[in-house]
Scaffold this motif. Structure first.
Motif, short mmCIF file in Angstrom:
data_model
loop_
_atom_site.label_atom_id
_atom_site.label_comp_id
_atom_site.label_asym_id
_atom_site.label_seq_id
_atom_site.Cartn_x
_atom_site.Cartn_y
_atom_site.Cartn_z
N ARG A 1 -26.30 0.80 67.31
CA ARG A 1 -27.17 0.55 69.53
C ARG A 1 -28.16 1.71 69.31
O ARG A 1 -29.41 1.12 69.67
CB ARG A 1 -26.35 1.18 70.26
N LYS A 2 -27.97 2.89 68.52
CA LYS A 2 -29.15 3.47 68.52
C LYS A 2 -30.61 3.10 67.94
O LYS A 2 -31.73 2.82 68.37
CB LYS A 2 -28.74 5.08 68.20
N PHE B 1 -30.97 -0.06 67.08
CA PHE B 1 -31.78 -1.01 67.68
C PHE B 1 -32.63 -0.67 69.46
O PHE B 1 -33.53 -1.07 69.11
CB PHE B 1 -29.41 -1.77 68.16
N LYS B 2 -31.96 0.28 69.83
CA LYS B 2 -32.43 0.98 71.15
C LYS B 2 -34.30 1.24 70.04
O LYS B 2 -34.77 0.95 71.01
CB LYS B 2 -31.59 1.88 71.76
N ILE C 1 -20.51 2.08 65.79
CA ILE C 1 -21.21 0.90 66.67
C ILE C 1 -22.68 1.46 67.50
O ILE C 1 -23.44 1.38 67.83
CB ILE C 1 -19.68 0.28 67.37
N ALA C 2 -22.25 3.27 67.60
CA ALA C 2 -23.48 4.14 68.45
C ALA C 2 -24.62 4.13 67.43
O ALA C 2 -25.13 3.73 68.61
CB ALA C 2 -22.51 5.81 69.15
N GLN C 3 -24.34 4.41 66.53
CA GLN C 3 -25.40 4.64 65.27
C GLN C 3 -26.87 3.32 65.16
O GLN C 3 -27.37 3.15 65.92
CB GLN C 3 -24.70 4.97 63.89
#
Ligand code: ADP
Length: 286
Positions: free
Chosen positions: A56-57, A59-60, A52-54
């Motif tokens: 999100r990163k 996507f950002k 999920i963190a990757q």
């Protein structure tokens, strides 16, 4: 889960004729199973959180690039419009009025300057697109970069006759570089130093040899670049908030960074004292 194992354990304990040893073994088995399931569950949860963190990163990063592209489109339209408008004005003046030979000369040289600006702008955009498509071959050759640098500065001085560019260039330094790429690095760094510093402040260009390294410094006494921006400025389309009032595309340093890396060199930006920035390019001497 712990509750369940305890229940199963309690059920088995109530089995008649089950020896203490068997009960103990059963208990150990259940506890081991419990920890195994908990362990697997935690690993699964951890992997999911990392995933999920990757996402999100990524996507950002993607949305930041999209936002920069939008700003780029806006500024590039602006950048194209102003030289075109100025060219039009010069041509109209030449057509309409009865100008003296001197005035005609001035209008023509202004028009020529504007076409140069357009040309440079197009060159940057084309080059960035070619880099993205992996179509920019580099052909390093052993050249006298002291001489190449002096020639580059002379051209810049002709383009900016009212600016002061101080040269401190050690003679006879040779390095293995692609001349075209080297000129592009010098042009972009010196042009930036001129743009982002006051017109009455000089820009200094230094070339030194240190053991097997060649070091190029471009120093200005301008706006300076805050610590937290020093990595970002090399990203494609990135422009600092403080440079909103200045013309630009956010492509120059992206190209410089690309060319320096292609030569296995390093590029850093430092603070100039009392104000401004120092761009340092380190290349291998040959
Ligand atoms: P631009 O066309 O916007 O100048 P660059 O990629 O060359 O694009 O530079 C990216 C940004 O880095 C600039 O918009 C500016 O904010 C900052 N920058 C570059 N050089 C300097 C400098 N010498 N002094 C201060 N800021 C600079």
């Amino acid at each position: 889960m712990a509750e369940q194992s305890r229940e199963i354990y309690a059920q088995h304990l109530s089995i008649p004729n089950l020896s203490d040893l068997a009960k103990e073994a059963l208990h150990r088995q259940l506890v081991a199973k419990y920890y195994m399931i908990m362990g697997e569950g935690s690993v699964f949860l951890l992997l999911m959180l990392i995933g999920i963190a990757q996402v999100r990163k990524a996507f950002k990063k993607e949305s930041e690039l999209l936002a920069r592209q939008k700003t780029f489109l806006h500024s590039v339209t602006h950048e194209f419009k102003s030289p075109v408008a100025s060219l039009r004005l010069q041509i109209e003046t030449l057509l309409k009025r009865n100008l003296s030979a001197e005035q005609q000369q001035l209008a023509l040289s202004n028009a020529l300057e504007e076409t140069d600006r357009l040309d440079q702008l197009l060159e940057k955009i084309l080059m960035a697109a070619r880099i993205d498509n992996g179509e920019v071959p580099i052909y390093p050759e052993r050249i006298n970069i002291s001489e190449a640098l002096r020639n580059g500065i002379n051209k810049l001085l002709r383009a900016h006759p009212h600016r002061d560019i101080i040269e401190d260039i050690e003679s006879g330094i040779y390095a293995k570089v692609d001349l075209w790429a080297f000129n592009s690095v010098v042009n972009n760094l010196v042009e930036n130093a001129l743009i982002y510093s006051p017109k009455d402040k000089p820009v200094t260009v230094e070339l030194k040899k240190n053991e097997n390294k060649t070091i190029l410094y471009i120093k200005d006494q301008g706006l300076g670049i805050p610590m937290d921006e020093r990595r970002k400025i090399f990203q494609k389309f990135y422009r600092m908030g403080s440079s909103t009032g200045y013309k630009g595309t956010g492509l120059g340093l992206y190209l410089v960074d690309y060319f320096v890396k292609k030569h296995n060199g390093t590029l850093i930006v430092k603070e100039n004292i009392p104000c401004g920035s120092i761009f340092e390019v380190v290349l291998e001497t040959v």
